[in-house]
Motif scaffolding. Structure first.
Motif, mmCIF file in Angstrom:
data_model
loop_
_atom_site.group_PDB
_atom_site.id
_atom_site.type_symbol
_atom_site.label_atom_id
_atom_site.label_comp_id
_atom_site.label_asym_id
_atom_site.label_seq_id
_atom_site.Cartn_x
_atom_site.Cartn_y
_atom_site.Cartn_z
ATOM 1 N N SER A 95 15.033 5.120 -7.433
ATOM 2 C CA SER A 95 15.914 4.073 -7.968
ATOM 3 C C SER A 95 15.305 3.367 -9.168
ATOM 4 N N ARG A 96 14.150 3.856 -9.634
ATOM 5 C CA ARG A 96 13.452 3.329 -10.815
ATOM 6 C C ARG A 96 13.056 1.865 -10.641
ATOM 7 N N GLN A 97 12.729 1.480 -9.404
ATOM 8 C CA GLN A 97 12.220 0.135 -9.174
ATOM 9 C C GLN A 97 10.705 0.084 -9.299
ATOM 10 N N SER A 98 10.036 1.212 -9.017
ATOM 11 C CA SER A 98 8.584 1.252 -9.126
ATOM 12 C C SER A 98 8.144 2.675 -9.451
ATOM 13 N N ASP A 99 6.867 2.787 -9.823
ATOM 14 C CA ASP A 99 6.306 4.108 -10.135
ATOM 15 C C ASP A 99 5.747 4.790 -8.895
ATOM 16 N N GLY A 100 5.441 4.019 -7.846
ATOM 17 C CA GLY A 100 4.880 4.592 -6.633
ATOM 18 C C GLY A 100 4.801 3.547 -5.542
ATOM 19 N N LEU A 101 4.311 3.957 -4.369
ATOM 20 C CA LEU A 101 4.282 3.084 -3.200
ATOM 21 C C LEU A 101 2.881 2.995 -2.606
ATOM 22 N N ILE A 102 2.583 1.805 -2.089
ATOM 23 C CA ILE A 102 1.442 1.605 -1.201
ATOM 24 C C ILE A 102 2.022 1.152 0.127
ATOM 25 N N VAL A 103 1.630 1.822 1.216
ATOM 26 C CA VAL A 103 2.153 1.479 2.538
ATOM 27 C C VAL A 103 0.987 1.050 3.430
ATOM 28 N N ILE A 104 1.098 -0.129 4.027
ATOM 29 C CA ILE A 104 0.094 -0.636 4.952
ATOM 30 C C ILE A 104 0.826 -1.171 6.181
ATOM 31 N N GLY A 105 0.095 -1.540 7.224
ATOM 32 C CA GLY A 105 0.736 -2.198 8.345
ATOM 33 C C GLY A 105 0.444 -1.558 9.679
ATOM 34 N N SER A 106 1.226 -1.933 10.668
ATOM 35 C CA SER A 106 0.968 -1.599 12.059
ATOM 36 C C SER A 106 1.107 -0.113 12.339
ATOM 37 N N GLY A 107 0.064 0.471 12.919
ATOM 38 C CA GLY A 107 0.135 1.851 13.361
ATOM 39 C C GLY A 107 1.034 2.019 14.564
ATOM 40 N N GLN A 108 1.398 0.897 15.215
ATOM 41 C CA GLN A 108 2.286 0.963 16.367
ATOM 42 C C GLN A 108 3.723 1.262 15.961
ATOM 43 N N ASN A 109 4.039 1.119 14.680
ATOM 44 C CA ASN A 109 5.394 1.436 14.216
ATOM 45 C C ASN A 109 5.462 2.921 13.864
ATOM 46 N N ASN B 277 8.014 -11.269 14.337
ATOM 47 C CA ASN B 277 8.166 -12.397 13.427
ATOM 48 C C ASN B 277 7.156 -12.237 12.296
ATOM 49 N N LYS B 278 7.626 -12.251 11.051
ATOM 50 C CA LYS B 278 6.731 -12.001 9.915
ATOM 51 C C LYS B 278 5.619 -13.037 9.828
ATOM 52 N N ALA B 279 5.847 -14.210 10.400
ATOM 53 C CA ALA B 279 4.805 -15.243 10.409
ATOM 54 C C ALA B 279 3.665 -14.874 11.344
ATOM 55 N N ASN B 280 3.921 -13.926 12.261
ATOM 56 C CA ASN B 280 2.905 -13.544 13.238
ATOM 57 C C ASN B 280 2.199 -12.240 12.891
ATOM 58 N N ILE B 281 2.445 -11.697 11.700
ATOM 59 C CA ILE B 281 1.813 -10.439 11.322
ATOM 60 C C ILE B 281 0.300 -10.614 11.258
ATOM 61 N N ASN B 282 -0.413 -9.570 11.569
ATOM 62 C CA ASN B 282 -1.878 -9.606 11.538
ATOM 63 C C ASN B 282 -2.352 -10.125 10.177
ATOM 64 N N PRO B 283 -3.116 -11.218 10.139
ATOM 65 C CA PRO B 283 -3.562 -11.772 8.853
ATOM 66 C C PRO B 283 -4.424 -10.807 8.049
ATOM 67 N N PHE B 284 -4.957 -9.778 8.711
ATOM 68 C CA PHE B 284 -5.691 -8.757 7.961
ATOM 69 C C PHE B 284 -4.803 -8.171 6.877
ATOM 70 N N GLY C 55 -16.268 -8.533 17.178
ATOM 71 C CA GLY C 55 -14.948 -8.018 16.834
ATOM 72 C C GLY C 55 -15.012 -7.086 15.635
ATOM 73 N N PHE C 56 -13.835 -6.785 15.084
ATOM 74 C CA PHE C 56 -13.764 -5.894 13.932
ATOM 75 C C PHE C 56 -12.556 -6.300 13.096
ATOM 76 N N ASP C 57 -12.769 -6.514 11.830
ATOM 77 C CA ASP C 57 -11.766 -6.781 10.773
ATOM 78 C C ASP C 57 -12.214 -7.892 9.834
ATOM 79 N N GLY C 58 -12.758 -8.981 10.408
ATOM 80 C CA GLY C 58 -13.190 -10.081 9.555
ATOM 81 C C GLY C 58 -12.074 -11.020 9.169
ATOM 82 N N ILE C 59 -11.082 -11.217 10.069
ATOM 83 C CA ILE C 59 -10.008 -12.163 9.755
ATOM 84 C C ILE C 59 -10.574 -13.584 9.751
ATOM 85 N N ALA C 60 -9.977 -14.441 8.923
ATOM 86 C CA ALA C 60 -10.498 -15.801 8.752
ATOM 87 C C ALA C 60 -10.455 -16.600 10.050
ATOM 88 N N THR C 61 -9.485 -16.315 10.917
ATOM 89 C CA THR C 61 -9.338 -17.049 12.172
ATOM 90 C C THR C 61 -10.595 -16.994 13.022
#
Length: 350
Positions: free
Chosen positions: A134-148, A90-97, A294-300
């Motif tokens: 497709s000329r939508q952007s000049d390049g990509l930044i990819v972030i997110g779960s290493g589990q994928n 669920n996108k609402a549950n993504i790591n707030p980091f 812990g590690f990351d510094g999330i606001a929670t």
């Protein structure tokens, strides 16, 4: 140029039709490329010069013709930001980091005159990387779960075919990546736990992870315990569980096995939050009997009971470096992949 002559030039331009960047440049005594860069938010333009250009452009109701700019430069001045989620998450549950990092990337891109296209992707059914083709952007930044793992493999294939791309903490060697200074963060945590008198510090986190941040953290933990002659305490985490549940189960196992521990270094903040819950259920005084970091510094973490001491990553610097690195790649330059700074954020848990 005197105010009177400036006013005359403005009146003349009003009669001739649409104002141009060349005319603004001539009025202010700068080059046309400087005007274009200033109006795109390029930070390399002197702030005073940029302010004067923007003020005059606003006064004359000038706006950049983006279609003409794209045709002239063959650039879209857009960046695609892909956030890889766990399959079915669920996108609402993504790591707030990652949400914090998203905000900093967006701010940094905007400051440099780039629009941001954001896409949440979790499975082959919605993987898409052909933003440049497709000329939508000049390049990509990819972030997110290493589990994928499937997602990183998918984007790795595009990187091999020269798609301009920069990633956050990617595990694949063929992906150009930036990550936090995990080794320094781990040493900060371990050093602080030692100053609190801890002699039996457990590492709560993945031990054989494809995610480089976790591998850096466990490797540094092992090195520090060896240097200081401390016992290695690494409980096994349950697989396929969310991070908070992993932390909870790991501490429950330590308590069940009557393992002697007085400090916990948790590989991320969600693992630490689960650990705190297990300690609370066992009526163990956190910050007194056991110290937790812990590690990351999330606001929670600030609202945990007790508030969580953590290694905070510099979100703003990370966003800035990711955007700057992608722009460097687009210009054919070598990107700066220096580790992003971290700091110890002290709260009551340690």
């Amino acid at each position: 140029m005197t105010p009177a002559r400036l006013g005359a030039n403005r009146r003349g331009m009003g009669k001739e039709g649409r104002i141009t960047a060349h005319q603004i440049a001539a009025m202010l005594g700068v080059s046309q490329p400087t005007v274009s860069r200033a109006l795109r938010g390029d930070k390399k333009v002197n702030e005073d010069t940029r302010a004067r250009i923007v003020a005059l452009a606003n006064e004359l109701n000038y706006s950049v013709d983006h279609n003409a700019l794209r045709l002239r430069t063959q650039q879209t001045f857009s960046i695609a930001l892909v956030i890889l989620c766990r399959r079915g998450e669920n996108k609402a549950n993504i790591n707030p980091f990652y949400l914090s990092l998203l905000g900093c990337i967006a701010a940094s891109a905007s400051e440099r005159g780039y629009n941001l296209i954001v896409s949440f992707q979790d499975s082959p059914a919605n993987f898409f990387a052909n933003y440049t083709g497709s000329r939508q952007s000049d390049g990509l930044i990819v972030i997110g779960s290493g589990q994928n793992v499937e997602g990183w493999q998918y984007f790795g294939e595009y990187a091999r075919h020269n798609t301009p791309m920069i990633c956050w903490g990617a595990s694949k060697e063929d992906l150009v990546s930036i990550k936090s200074d995990n080794a320094m963060g781990t040493r900060l945590a371990m050093d602080h736990l030692r100053t609190k008198g801890c002699r039996n510090i457990a590492y709560i986190g993945p031990m054989n992870s494809e995610q480089p941040q976790f591998q850096d953290r466990i490797n540094t933990y092992m090195a520090v315990t060896q240097e200081l002659g401390l016992p290695v305490i690494c409980p096994t985490l349950p697989e396929n569980a969310v991070r908070e549940d992993q932390g909870y189960a790991a501490v429950k196992a330590l308590l069940r096995d009557e393992t002697n521990f007085d400090g916990l270094f948790c590989a991320n903040d969600f693992i630490a939050l689960g650990a705190l819950r297990a300690l609370d259920e066992a009526s163990i005084a956190v910050g007194k009997d056991v110290h937790v970091i812990g590690f990351d510094g999330i606001a929670t973490g600030a609202y945990a009971q007790p508030p969580l001491t953590t290694i905070e990553q510099d979100y703003y610097k990370a966003g800035e470096m990711l955007v700057e690195a992608l722009i460097a790649i687009l210009k054919g330059k070598t990107p700066d992949t220096t580790p992003v700074p971290v700091r110890l954020l002290l709260r009551e848990s340690a």
